[in-house]
Design an enzyme around this catalytic site. Sequence first.
Site, short mmCIF file in Angstrom:
data_model
loop_
_atom_site.label_atom_id
_atom_site.label_comp_id
_atom_site.label_asym_id
_atom_site.label_seq_id
_atom_site.Cartn_x
_atom_site.Cartn_y
_atom_site.Cartn_z
N ILE A 14 0.89 -0.74 0.33
CA ILE A 14 -0.04 -0.34 -0.28
C ILE A 14 0.78 1.22 0.07
O ILE A 14 1.67 1.89 1.06
CB ILE A 14 -0.89 -0.10 1.32
CG1 ILE A 14 -2.03 -1.16 1.59
CG2 ILE A 14 -1.64 1.40 0.68
CD1 ILE A 14 -2.98 -1.37 -0.06
N HIS A 15 1.73 2.22 -1.37
CA HIS A 15 1.50 3.40 -1.34
C HIS A 15 0.66 4.10 -1.58
O HIS A 15 -0.19 4.01 -1.42
CB HIS A 15 3.19 2.51 -2.09
CG HIS A 15 2.72 2.71 -3.65
ND1 HIS A 15 2.25 3.32 -4.58
CD2 HIS A 15 2.65 1.26 -4.30
CE1 HIS A 15 2.25 2.79 -5.97
NE2 HIS A 15 1.97 1.36 -5.30
N ALA A 16 1.12 4.95 -2.44
CA ALA A 16 0.63 5.94 -2.60
C ALA A 16 -0.84 6.39 -3.10
O ALA A 16 -2.14 6.75 -2.83
CB ALA A 16 1.41 7.46 -2.67
#
Length: 88
Positions: A14-16
């Site tokens: 889960i990144h940007a």
Amino acid sequence: MTEKLLTVRNRAGIHARPAALIAQTSNKFVSEITLEKDSATVNAKSIMGVITMAAGYNTTLTLRAEGSDEKEAVEAIYNLFESKFEEE
């Protein structure tokens, strides 16, 4: 309350971009929606909250929604995770 276990299936975690998709999808619903990792709970409608979970590949999260459209909200967010946020 509707609750479902989710697994982060995309390799990058889960990144940007996934965090933004989760928050945008969550904000379409009136229900209160939270994600829980270990003992930390964050508001799924907050991009920064979702990013700060630092959920990597194969991390299991608990999704909870409470409100008039909770079932639809859980299903929509579950589908994001299952599609690997359309990254792979």
